[in-house]
Design an enzyme around this catalytic site. Sequence first.
Site, PDB file in Angstrom:
ATOM      1  N   ASP A  90      15.973   4.105 -33.743  1.00  0.00           N
ATOM      2  CA  ASP A  90      14.306   5.105 -33.544  1.00  0.00           C
ATOM      3  C   ASP A  90      13.734   4.970 -34.688  1.00  0.00           C
ATOM      4  O   ASP A  90      12.110   4.520 -34.555  1.00  0.00           O
ATOM      5  CB  ASP A  90      15.989   6.119 -34.725  1.00  0.00           C
ATOM      6  CG  ASP A  90      14.402   6.743 -35.856  1.00  0.00           C
ATOM      7  OD1 ASP A  90      13.590   8.022 -35.477  1.00  0.00           O
ATOM      8  OD2 ASP A  90      14.849   7.116 -37.270  1.00  0.00           O
TER       9      ASP A  90
ATOM     10  N   GLU B  12      17.375   5.805 -27.214  1.00  0.00           N
ATOM     11  CA  GLU B  12      16.893   5.526 -28.335  1.00  0.00           C
ATOM     12  C   GLU B  12      17.723   4.282 -28.877  1.00  0.00           C
ATOM     13  O   GLU B  12      17.498   3.188 -29.261  1.00  0.00           O
ATOM     14  CB  GLU B  12      17.516   6.643 -29.767  1.00  0.00           C
ATOM     15  CG  GLU B  12      15.977   6.518 -29.997  1.00  0.00           C
ATOM     16  CD  GLU B  12      15.937   7.955 -31.801  1.00  0.00           C
ATOM     17  OE1 GLU B  12      14.994   8.314 -31.951  1.00  0.00           O
ATOM     18  OE2 GLU B  12      17.531   8.907 -31.809  1.00  0.00           O
TER      19      GLU B  12
END
Lengths: 223, 223
Positions: free
Chosen positions: B46, B117
């Site tokens: 992230d 991610e």
Amino acid sequence: MHELEKTIGYEFKNEGYLRTALTHSSYANEMRSRCPYNERQEFLGDAVLSIIVSDYLFKSSHLAEGDLTKLRASIVCEKSLWGWAKEIHLGDYILLGKGEENSGGRERPSIQADAFEALIAAVYLDSGMERTRQFLMPFVLRSLENEEKPAFKDYKTLLQEIVQKNPEEQLSYELVEERGPDHDKTFVVQVKINSNVIGHGEGKSKKAAEQMAAKEAVELMGE
Amino acid sequence: MHELEKTIGYEFKNEGYLRTALTHSSYANEMRSRCPYNERQEFLGDAVLSIIVSDYLFKSSHLAEGDLTKLRASIVCEKSLWGWAKEIHLGDYILLGKGEENSGGRERPSIQADAFEALIAAVYLDSGMERTRQFLMPFVLRSLENEEKPAFKDYKTLLQEIVQKNPEEQLSYELVEERGPDHDKTFVVQVKINSNVIGHGEGKSKKAAEQMAAKEAVELMGE
């Protein structure tokens, strides 16, 4: 500005990035020919801070995702940034508009925190990620030390748990070296079981060096 | 997994990072000896995504902070990540627990987005920031092209506005080269006023190359 560069131990190649970081929008708005102000750099600095903290927490701990997220949020926040800004007296250097100045803007946490974020981006734009990490980590580590972190199952805790299985064994940490200038010190620590050294670690704070020493020891013990 | 590596044009030195990225917690929970699953890498991915997108938006546009923040939020979000996961059929490779599998977890946007991610972090841990940027930017650029961005005052718009002051002048963009393999193409574009070339640009999509060409032209014109 040179005084500030001395305080943070970083000399800009392009002083424009530093000047922009220190320029609040209220100042830019009052200029006849508008100059750049720090909001765009603040946007970038936020992401730079986040990856540096995330990378450190990920690599230096065994924390689960939820705890990592909580700990990151406690560091990447206005409160920390304001604290860091105060450490380097950043408020003294911010260019403010008259209205903002008269209403006490110079002391406002958000104005100081935003300028610090923009300063992070200034170093990043001037010298890239690695140099920015070097600049920022001492601040981050000091904040982490002050954090209440009941959930932080770190290497020291882990090592303690391993060693406790044998009650006659005693863990101890010793500072063996301090080097570098005051604003950018490196600490070297060794960790011992009874009198045997089982790990060495370096870091930008004693606690960080202890973590690294404990990490080496944990790995030595095959855990 | 080799098929997936081929699709994304990246071969892992440490396959462990890839395997962890593809392992959902429900799978790890069912194993007798628990194996790592993707949540910690998702945390790191992230932040990696955020700095890569922020850096690109900051350097390639003149957008103000508010618009930068909006645009970043439209890219760093589950919807984009899910779209990227579908582009590379990531769902086919995710290791899921039986309960999760039976309740249709493989098709769940959040499970696919989280795995993407974690995949970003896998490349980052395996090869660092620059290689991850190279892997990620084609996805980011395709998403940016699909964005509604009324606020994105980009170089092409800027150039158009400069040129419009002289109504007899006509702007045009021409693709002059495409090179590299399908998953990692580079486009080269030139921009002309009437028949005079005033800028060249390279990019991972035609639109990105046009932006860079317009940037060169705007700078040539001293704006």
